[in-house]
Design an enzyme around this catalytic site. Sequence first.
Site, short mmCIF file in Angstrom:
data_model
loop_
_atom_site.label_atom_id
_atom_site.label_comp_id
_atom_site.label_asym_id
_atom_site.label_seq_id
_atom_site.Cartn_x
_atom_site.Cartn_y
_atom_site.Cartn_z
N GLY A 1 15.09 74.33 141.92
CA GLY A 1 15.31 75.09 140.69
C GLY A 1 15.87 76.49 140.87
O GLY A 1 15.65 77.36 140.03
N THR A 2 16.63 76.72 141.96
CA THR A 2 17.20 78.07 142.11
C THR A 2 18.27 78.32 141.04
O THR A 2 18.44 79.46 140.60
CB THR A 2 17.81 78.30 143.51
OG1 THR A 2 18.91 77.42 143.71
CG2 THR A 2 16.78 78.12 144.60
N ASN A 3 18.95 77.29 140.61
CA ASN A 3 19.93 77.48 139.52
C ASN A 3 19.22 77.74 138.20
O ASN A 3 19.71 78.54 137.39
CB ASN A 3 20.87 76.27 139.41
CG ASN A 3 22.00 76.36 140.43
OD1 ASN A 3 22.88 77.20 140.30
ND2 ASN A 3 21.95 75.52 141.46
N ILE B 1 20.70 59.80 137.46
CA ILE B 1 21.82 59.32 136.64
C ILE B 1 21.34 58.93 135.24
O ILE B 1 20.30 58.29 135.08
CB ILE B 1 22.52 58.13 137.35
CG1 ILE B 1 23.27 58.65 138.57
CG2 ILE B 1 23.46 57.38 136.40
CD1 ILE B 1 23.88 57.60 139.44
N ASN C 1 27.19 70.63 133.89
CA ASN C 1 26.62 70.38 135.21
C ASN C 1 27.21 71.36 136.21
O ASN C 1 28.38 71.73 136.10
CB ASN C 1 26.98 68.95 135.64
CG ASN C 1 26.50 68.61 137.04
OD1 ASN C 1 25.35 68.89 137.41
ND2 ASN C 1 27.37 68.03 137.85
N HIS D 1 28.18 71.56 140.13
CA HIS D 1 28.37 70.70 141.32
C HIS D 1 28.77 71.59 142.50
O HIS D 1 29.67 72.44 142.36
CB HIS D 1 29.46 69.65 141.05
CG HIS D 1 29.66 68.75 142.21
ND1 HIS D 1 28.76 67.74 142.51
CD2 HIS D 1 30.60 68.72 143.18
CE1 HIS D 1 29.16 67.14 143.62
NE2 HIS D 1 30.27 67.70 144.05
C1 GAR Z 1 22.54 72.82 143.92
O1 GAR Z 1 23.34 73.14 145.02
C2 GAR Z 1 23.33 72.01 142.92
O2 GAR Z 1 24.67 72.41 142.80
C3 GAR Z 1 23.24 70.64 143.52
O3 GAR Z 1 21.94 70.55 144.04
C4 GAR Z 1 21.43 71.85 144.33
C5 GAR Z 1 20.16 72.04 143.53
O4 GAR Z 1 19.53 73.24 143.83
N1 GAR Z 1 23.54 69.63 142.55
C6 GAR Z 1 24.14 68.49 142.84
O5 GAR Z 1 24.45 68.16 143.96
C7 GAR Z 1 24.40 67.58 141.65
N2 GAR Z 1 25.41 66.62 141.97
P1 GAR Z 1 18.45 73.91 142.87
O6 GAR Z 1 17.42 72.85 142.48
O7 GAR Z 1 17.83 74.98 143.74
O8 GAR Z 1 19.17 74.48 141.69
#
Ligand code: GAR
Length: 207
Positions: free
Chosen positions: A12-14, A93, A108, A110
């Site tokens: 969940g850093t995003n 998905i 999203n 990516h």
């Molecule tokens: C992030 O790098 C995101 O872009 C990627 O997973 C990571 C999740 O990090 N998403 C994908 O690959 C989706 N196809 P987070 O949980 O720390 O945000």
Amino acid sequence: MLNIVVLVSGGGTNLQALIDAQNRGEIENGKITCVISSNPNAYALERAKNNNIKARILNRKDFSSVADYSKAMLDALVEEKADLVVYAGFMTILDESVCKAFPNKMINVHPALIPSFCGKGFYGLHVHEAALEKGVKVSGATVHFVTEVCDGGPIILQKAIDVLDDDTPETLQRRIMEQVEWKILPQAVSLFCQGRIEVVGSKTIIK
Ligand code: GAR
């Protein structure tokens, strides 16, 4: 004020970047009203709790098919009155019924420069492994609208960074998160909430 529902599966850093941007007042006309996790153990759920944001678990393992899971997700999104759905490290998905119910209202992030290293099987660290294996000199991240084509919807924002000779998948992932994802995801959400993203065919124009 638009209701923003954030879908998560992991660290969940995003999500944190979105919360921080919201706390700095950078998301005009929108508010994160709910976080939904496909994984009951996701640290993203703690981040929601720590910031007094409603958190729901919709465990993928409780559903036997993509269709059943998608139906439950659609019901939850309608219940939460979502105006914008953000996939922030959401690794599950959903079928086209969800995309059709929220056309150009789901975005999203990516971790690559689409159309490179995207589509089925390209998620998380695998994306960076593939980029390093290919020997690309730049990589980055993309924020795009979600359609029924995996990673194929209209691109909203992209930014590139240099790949270094001694990068590992982990160092590349971290730099792309810090320098790109945590910036362009909140930026795209803010643009959406201000009504500044126009979709023209398969492209977007930022007004
Ligand atoms: C992030 O790098 C995101 O872009 C990627 O997973 C990571 C999740 O990090 N998403 C994908 O690959 C989706 N196809 P987070 O949980 O720390 O945000």
